[in-house]
Design a protein around this motif. Structure first.
Motif, PDB file in Angstrom:
ATOM      1  N   MET A   1    -107.134  27.703  26.681  1.00  0.00           N
ATOM      2  CA  MET A   1    -108.558  27.269  26.490  1.00  0.00           C
ATOM      3  C   MET A   1    -108.295  27.076  24.873  1.00  0.00           C
ATOM      4  N   LYS A   2    -109.267  25.931  24.286  1.00  0.00           N
ATOM      5  CA  LYS A   2    -109.313  25.779  22.933  1.00  0.00           C
ATOM      6  C   LYS A   2    -110.994  26.021  22.607  1.00  0.00           C
ATOM      7  N   ILE A   3    -111.198  27.055  21.716  1.00  0.00           N
ATOM      8  CA  ILE A   3    -112.539  27.213  21.024  1.00  0.00           C
ATOM      9  C   ILE A   3    -112.356  27.047  19.704  1.00  0.00           C
ATOM     10  N   VAL A   4    -113.602  26.006  19.239  1.00  0.00           N
ATOM     11  CA  VAL A   4    -113.966  25.666  18.048  1.00  0.00           C
ATOM     12  C   VAL A   4    -114.909  26.605  17.243  1.00  0.00           C
ATOM     13  N   ARG A   5    -114.774  27.037  16.000  1.00  0.00           N
ATOM     14  CA  ARG A   5    -115.816  27.351  15.354  1.00  0.00           C
ATOM     15  C   ARG A   5    -116.301  26.542  14.581  1.00  0.00           C
ATOM     16  N   ILE A   6    -117.595  26.103  14.942  1.00  0.00           N
ATOM     17  CA  ILE A   6    -118.397  25.170  13.779  1.00  0.00           C
ATOM     18  C   ILE A   6    -118.724  26.126  12.473  1.00  0.00           C
ATOM     19  N   ASN A   7    -118.348  25.278  11.382  1.00  0.00           N
ATOM     20  CA  ASN A   7    -118.904  26.116  10.049  1.00  0.00           C
ATOM     21  C   ASN A   7    -119.610  25.347   9.282  1.00  0.00           C
ATOM     22  N   GLY A   8    -120.701  25.452   8.937  1.00  0.00           N
ATOM     23  CA  GLY A   8    -121.654  24.662   8.020  1.00  0.00           C
ATOM     24  C   GLY A   8    -122.021  25.429   6.630  1.00  0.00           C
TER      25      GLY A   8
ATOM     26  N   SER B   1    -111.444  26.561   6.373  1.00  0.00           N
ATOM     27  CA  SER B   1    -111.582  27.808   6.732  1.00  0.00           C
ATOM     28  C   SER B   1    -110.465  28.127   7.735  1.00  0.00           C
ATOM     29  N   LYS B   2    -110.005  29.445   8.046  1.00  0.00           N
ATOM     30  CA  LYS B   2    -109.127  29.857   9.013  1.00  0.00           C
ATOM     31  C   LYS B   2    -109.765  30.979  10.092  1.00  0.00           C
ATOM     32  N   PRO B   3    -109.364  30.827  11.136  1.00  0.00           N
ATOM     33  CA  PRO B   3    -109.742  31.961  11.960  1.00  0.00           C
ATOM     34  C   PRO B   3    -109.622  33.426  11.380  1.00  0.00           C
ATOM     35  N   LEU B   4    -110.648  34.407  11.597  1.00  0.00           N
ATOM     36  CA  LEU B   4    -110.567  35.684  10.889  1.00  0.00           C
ATOM     37  C   LEU B   4    -109.250  36.435  11.808  1.00  0.00           C
ATOM     38  N   PRO B   5    -108.620  37.182  10.955  1.00  0.00           N
ATOM     39  CA  PRO B   5    -107.354  37.954  11.645  1.00  0.00           C
ATOM     40  C   PRO B   5    -107.815  38.812  12.948  1.00  0.00           C
ATOM     41  N   ASP B   6    -108.947  39.443  12.576  1.00  0.00           N
ATOM     42  CA  ASP B   6    -109.534  40.182  13.852  1.00  0.00           C
ATOM     43  C   ASP B   6    -109.788  39.781  15.167  1.00  0.00           C
ATOM     44  N   LEU B   7    -110.186  38.288  15.011  1.00  0.00           N
ATOM     45  CA  LEU B   7    -110.452  37.632  15.965  1.00  0.00           C
ATOM     46  C   LEU B   7    -109.144  37.123  16.689  1.00  0.00           C
ATOM     47  N   LEU B   8    -108.174  36.721  15.856  1.00  0.00           N
ATOM     48  CA  LEU B   8    -106.983  36.263  16.381  1.00  0.00           C
ATOM     49  C   LEU B   8    -106.148  37.618  17.200  1.00  0.00           C
ATOM     50  N   GLU B   9    -106.440  38.676  16.665  1.00  0.00           N
ATOM     51  CA  GLU B   9    -105.746  39.880  17.428  1.00  0.00           C
ATOM     52  C   GLU B   9    -106.743  40.090  18.791  1.00  0.00           C
ATOM     53  N   LEU B  10    -107.851  39.804  18.510  1.00  0.00           N
ATOM     54  CA  LEU B  10    -108.934  40.162  20.028  1.00  0.00           C
ATOM     55  C   LEU B  10    -108.680  39.096  21.254  1.00  0.00           C
ATOM     56  N   LYS B  11    -108.525  37.814  20.644  1.00  0.00           N
ATOM     57  CA  LYS B  11    -108.527  36.758  21.492  1.00  0.00           C
ATOM     58  C   LYS B  11    -107.465  36.903  22.699  1.00  0.00           C
ATOM     59  N   ASN B  12    -107.754  36.150  23.703  1.00  0.00           N
ATOM     60  CA  ASN B  12    -106.680  35.804  24.871  1.00  0.00           C
ATOM     61  C   ASN B  12    -105.577  35.290  24.224  1.00  0.00           C
ATOM     62  N   ASP B  13    -104.487  35.675  25.068  1.00  0.00           N
ATOM     63  CA  ASP B  13    -103.116  35.067  24.568  1.00  0.00           C
ATOM     64  C   ASP B  13    -103.115  33.665  24.717  1.00  0.00           C
ATOM     65  N   ASP B  14    -103.802  33.209  25.717  1.00  0.00           N
ATOM     66  CA  ASP B  14    -103.971  31.515  25.828  1.00  0.00           C
ATOM     67  C   ASP B  14    -105.105  30.798  25.198  1.00  0.00           C
ATOM     68  N   THR B  15    -105.674  31.603  24.348  1.00  0.00           N
ATOM     69  CA  THR B  15    -106.715  31.001  23.544  1.00  0.00           C
ATOM     70  C   THR B  15    -106.327  30.553  22.199  1.00  0.00           C
ATOM     71  N   GLU B  16    -106.627  29.190  21.781  1.00  0.00           N
ATOM     72  CA  GLU B  16    -106.547  28.638  20.650  1.00  0.00           C
ATOM     73  C   GLU B  16    -107.969  28.498  19.989  1.00  0.00           C
ATOM     74  N   LEU B  17    -107.859  29.205  18.713  1.00  0.00           N
ATOM     75  CA  LEU B  17    -108.897  29.204  17.727  1.00  0.00           C
ATOM     76  C   LEU B  17    -108.767  28.345  16.548  1.00  0.00           C
ATOM     77  N   GLU B  18    -109.729  27.454  16.316  1.00  0.00           N
ATOM     78  CA  GLU B  18    -109.757  26.758  15.209  1.00  0.00           C
ATOM     79  C   GLU B  18    -111.340  26.664  14.639  1.00  0.00           C
ATOM     80  N   VAL B  19    -111.353  26.410  13.098  1.00  0.00           N
ATOM     81  CA  VAL B  19    -112.241  26.312  12.366  1.00  0.00           C
ATOM     82  C   VAL B  19    -112.658  24.880  11.833  1.00  0.00           C
ATOM     83  N   ARG B  20    -113.753  24.282  12.394  1.00  0.00           N
ATOM     84  CA  ARG B  20    -114.007  23.076  11.796  1.00  0.00           C
ATOM     85  C   ARG B  20    -115.302  23.093  10.768  1.00  0.00           C
ATOM     86  N   ASP B  21    -114.862  22.871   9.371  1.00  0.00           N
ATOM     87  CA  ASP B  21    -115.815  23.096   8.253  1.00  0.00           C
ATOM     88  C   ASP B  21    -116.689  21.703   8.266  1.00  0.00           C
TER      89      ASP B  21
END
Length: 272
Positions: A5-12, A22-42
């Motif tokens: 799955m791909k989850i995009v954080r919207i940052n305004g 922006s980059k995904p926060l390290p603690d969220l990268l550690e917590l996410k499921n292995d198959d989750t892709e995190l991206e930040v869209r500024d």
């Protein structure tokens, strides 16, 4: 192995002192499921430093909603998250998008209500007034979010610490600056428990403050929720369940607009 799955954080936001993009926060990268892709869209035209009141909330809302619509148009996101307890643009983005849109208050308040009868926020936003009466800048946005989700009756209190939201940011504040913030947050959390009747605490800030509150509140048997962690895990769960917002509640707008914001800060002074 789970479905990717791909989850995009919207940052305004455009927070002074942080590096962009922006980059995904390290603690969220550690917590996410292995198959989750995190991206930040500024948002390229982001200009607001933080949200405390409806004033900032409504300015950031249009940027969040527009960016969510653009991410949805690209067609490869499974969900979008908006990291702000005031939830700027969450309802508008849910109207624009069929893809799941989740906000911090929605996730953390519902989980808090599962764990106890009453919950309290410990958050930034207090300012000492000239007349000796404190001003609580975040109060209305948090109450409005609780009302929208039908959880106002479970909100025991909003306990504010006397710094603006950037004072909690562990990426830019020094250890010397954070120490009194941590101490004040713990004292407000204890007041929320023993004076306001909170059974659960919703914390603010980064992972260090979260761990600090968890450690010091453990003797009282009170769960402490991180808004960021809860938002991510609830979003992953809903994606795995194949669920998104009801279009009966959030129907598509008749007209959709693209735009660019030009803004100038005219009063940048903040309290120490």
């Amino acid at each position: 192995m789970g479905k990717k799955m791909k989850i995009v954080r919207i940052n305004g936001f455009r927070i002074p002192g942080l590096k962009y993009p922006s980059k995904p926060l390290p603690d969220l990268l550690e917590l996410k499921n292995d198959d989750t892709e995190l991206e930040v869209r500024d948002a390229p035209d982001a200009f607001v430093h933080f949200v405390e009141q409806n004033y900032e909330n409504e300015m950031v809302a249009v940027l969040h909603a527009r960016e969510a619509w653009k991410v949805e148009s690209e067609g490869d996101a499974d969900a979008m998250i908006i990291r702000c307890n005031g939830e700027p643009g969450v309802k508008a983005a849910r109207e624009l998008c069929d893809t799941l849109v989740m906000g911090s208050a929605c996730a953390v308040q519902h989980v808090a209500s599962m764990l106890g009868r009453k919950f309290s926020y410990v958050i930034a936003g207090k300012e000492e007034g000239d007349d000796g009466i404190d001003i609580d800048h975040t109060k209305d946005t948090l109450i409005t979010a609780a009302q929208h989700y039908g959880l106002e009756h479970k909100l025991a209190s909003i306990r504010n610490v006397n710094v603006p939201p950037t004072g909690f940011n562990e990426l830019i504040a020094t250890d010397e600056e954070l120490e009194p913030v941590f101490t004040a947050a713990l004292e407000e959390a204890k007041k929320a428990i023993f004076e306001d009747g909170a059974d659960v605490i919703i914390g603010y800030g980064g992972p260090r403050l979260h761990d600090y509150l968890v450690k010091h509140l453990a003797p009282y048997g009170v769960p402490v929720l991180s808004t960021d962690h809860t938002l991510l895990k609830v979003t992953e769960m809903l994606v795995q369940l194949g669920l998104s917002q009801s279009k009966r509640t959030y129907p598509k707008p008749r007209q959709i607009y693209d735009f660019h914001v030009t803004a100038e800060v005219v009063s940048p002074d903040l309290p120490a």
